[in-house]
Write a protein that holds these residues in place. Structure first.
Motif, PDB file in Angstrom:
ATOM      1  N   ARG A 163      78.965   0.680  87.518  1.00 46.79           N
ATOM      2  CA  ARG A 163      78.649   0.500  86.111  1.00 46.79           C
ATOM      3  C   ARG A 163      79.044  -0.919  85.704  1.00 46.79           C
ATOM      4  O   ARG A 163      79.750  -1.607  86.443  1.00 46.79           O
TER       5      ARG A 163
ATOM      6  N   PRO B 288      73.337   0.765  84.451  1.00 49.69           N
ATOM      7  CA  PRO B 288      74.326   1.836  84.573  1.00 49.69           C
ATOM      8  C   PRO B 288      75.548   1.550  83.698  1.00 49.69           C
ATOM      9  O   PRO B 288      76.297   0.603  83.950  1.00 49.69           O
TER      10      PRO B 288
ATOM     11  N   ASP C  72      69.037   0.269  76.585  1.00 47.89           N
ATOM     12  CA  ASP C  72      69.680   0.915  77.730  1.00 47.89           C
ATOM     13  C   ASP C  72      70.297   2.248  77.326  1.00 47.89           C
ATOM     14  O   ASP C  72      70.293   3.206  78.102  1.00 47.89           O
TER      15      ASP C  72
ATOM     16  N   TRP D  53      69.166   5.959  78.685  1.00 54.14           N
ATOM     17  CA  TRP D  53      70.102   6.979  79.165  1.00 54.14           C
ATOM     18  C   TRP D  53      69.838   8.306  78.465  1.00 54.14           C
ATOM     19  O   TRP D  53      69.851   9.369  79.113  1.00 54.14           O
TER      20      TRP D  53
ATOM     21  N   HIS E 275      68.533   0.865  89.780  1.00 57.24           N
ATOM     22  CA  HIS E 275      68.793   2.135  89.096  1.00 57.24           C
ATOM     23  C   HIS E 275      67.739   2.493  88.050  1.00 57.24           C
ATOM     24  O   HIS E 275      67.762   3.598  87.518  1.00 57.24           O
TER      25      HIS E 275
ATOM     26  N   ARG F 249      69.433  -3.062  87.199  1.00 57.76           N
ATOM     27  CA  ARG F 249      68.261  -2.382  86.630  1.00 57.76           C
ATOM     28  C   ARG F 249      67.179  -2.176  87.695  1.00 57.76           C
ATOM     29  O   ARG F 249      66.499  -1.142  87.707  1.00 57.76           O
TER      30      ARG F 249
END
Length: 274
Positions: free
Chosen positions: A98, A92, A265, A269, A88, A85
Motif C-alpha cells: 500500500r 492500493p 482511488d 475501492w 493492481h 496502478r
C-alpha cells in the motif's frame, strides 16, 4: 572519510514477490541468490534496497523501515503510484502493498512525506529535504519521536506549531497524518478527524472554509479505506460532493483539484466492494 554508503536490509518471505513488486516501481535487480540464503539487491537511481528471505515471514509482524530523503516527494510518488496502478488496477490504499499520499507532516516542520509499505510489511518512508538542508538533518528530523495525540486535540504536544496560521481543522488533518502515515495508528487518526469535523460543523459559518473541509473529508475517506469501512468512505465522499457544490463560484486551488482527482482511488475501492 568519503564515499561511504549505507544500504537497508529488509526481511521478506519471498524475494520473487519482492522482485516483481519492485520492478513495477522502476527498480532493477543488481544481485540475486537463493542459496545458501535468499537475497535480493535492488536499485532505482540513488535508492538501494536489499532484502533477505525468511521462511514463514508475515508482513503483519514486520518492523522493517527505512528513509529515502529527496528534494521533492511528488515525482517519486507519481512514478510509484503509476506502477502500482498498472499492477493492481487502482492505487492500493490498504493491505500489502500500500502507499500513502505526499502530505505535509506536522512532525517534520510541515514538509511533505509519504510512505510505501511493501508486500513484506516494511515501511519505505520518503521525506522531503528542506532547502539547503543536508540529507542527514532531514533524516534526523523525520526519524524523531512521534507524540501521542488525544483524539480531537489538534494542539497537543505542540506538533501543530509547524503549521501556524492554518485553520484548526487543517491542523487536525496534519496531526492525523502524523498518527496514520508516520506512526501507523489509523484508528487514532480517524478519531482525531471525526472530532475535529464534528466541532467544525457545529461552528457553522464561523467554521473552516469549504476548501479546508474538503481536504479533511477526503483524508477521512482514505482512512476509512484503510480501516475497511465502506460506509464511512461513502459518507465522506457525499460530504465532499456537498462541499464542492457549496463552493461553486469560489476559486478552487490547484492542490484541492488534485485532492478531488485522488478521491477517484477511493471511489474505485468502493466500486470493488460491490
Amino acid at each position: 572519510m568519503a564515499n561511504e554508503s549505507m544500504v537497508p536490509l529488509l526481511p521478506c518471505a519471498s524475494i520473487d514477490e519482492i522482485g516483481d513488486f519492485a520492478a513495477a516501481l522502476g527498480f532493477e535487480v543488481t544481485f540475486r541468490q537463493t542459496r545458501p540464503n535468499p537475497y535480493l539487491a535492488l536499485r532505482r537511481e540513488g535508492i538501494d534496497l536489499h532484502y533477505f528471505g525468511i521462511d514463514g515471514f508475515r508482513p503483519e509482524d514486520s518492523y522493517g523501515s527505512c528513509l529515502v530523503v529527496v528534494d521533492d516527494t511528488e515525482p517519486l510518488y507519481e512514478a510509484w503510484a503509476a506502477g502500482l496502478r498498472a499492477v493492481h488496477g487502482r492505487l492500493p490504499l490498504s493491505g500489502f502493498p500500500r502507499i500513502t499520499r505526499p502530505r505535509r507532516r506536522a512532525n517534520a516542520d510541515g514538509l511533505s512525506g509519504f510512505s510505501l509499505v511493501d508486500p513484506a510489511g516494511n515501511w519505505i518512508r520518503v521525506v522531503r529535504r528542506a532547502a539547503s538542508e543536508p540529507a542527514g538533518v532531514a533524516a534526523d528530523r523525520a526519524a524523531g519521536p512521534v507524540p501521542e495525540v488525544p483524539a480531537g486535540d489538534v494542539d497537543a504536544a505542540g506538533i501543530g506549531e509547524a503549521l501556524v496560521g492554518e485553520s484548526r481543522l487543517l491542523r487536525a488533518v496534519s496531526n492525523a497524518v502524523v498518527q496514520a502515515d508516520s506512526r501507523g495508528d489509523v484508528e487514532q487518526a480517524a478519531k482525531i478527524l471525526d472530532g475535529a469535523l464534528r466541532r467544525d460543523e457545529a461552528l457553522g459559518d464561523a467554521g473552516a472554509s469549504a476548501r479546508d473541509r474538503v481536504e479533511a473529508q477526503a483524508y477521512r475517506a482514505e482512512l476509512a479505506v484503510r480501516l475497511d469501512d465502506a460506509g464511512t468512505a461513502r459518507r465522506m465522499l457525499d460530504e465532499v460532493d456537498r462541499c464542492v457544490a457549496v463552493a461553486r463560484g469560489q476559486h478552487l486551488t490547484q492542490d484541492l483539484t488534485t485532492i478531488l482527482t485522488q478521491l477517484e482511488d477511493v471511489r474505485a475501492w468502493l466500486d470493488a466492494q460491490g
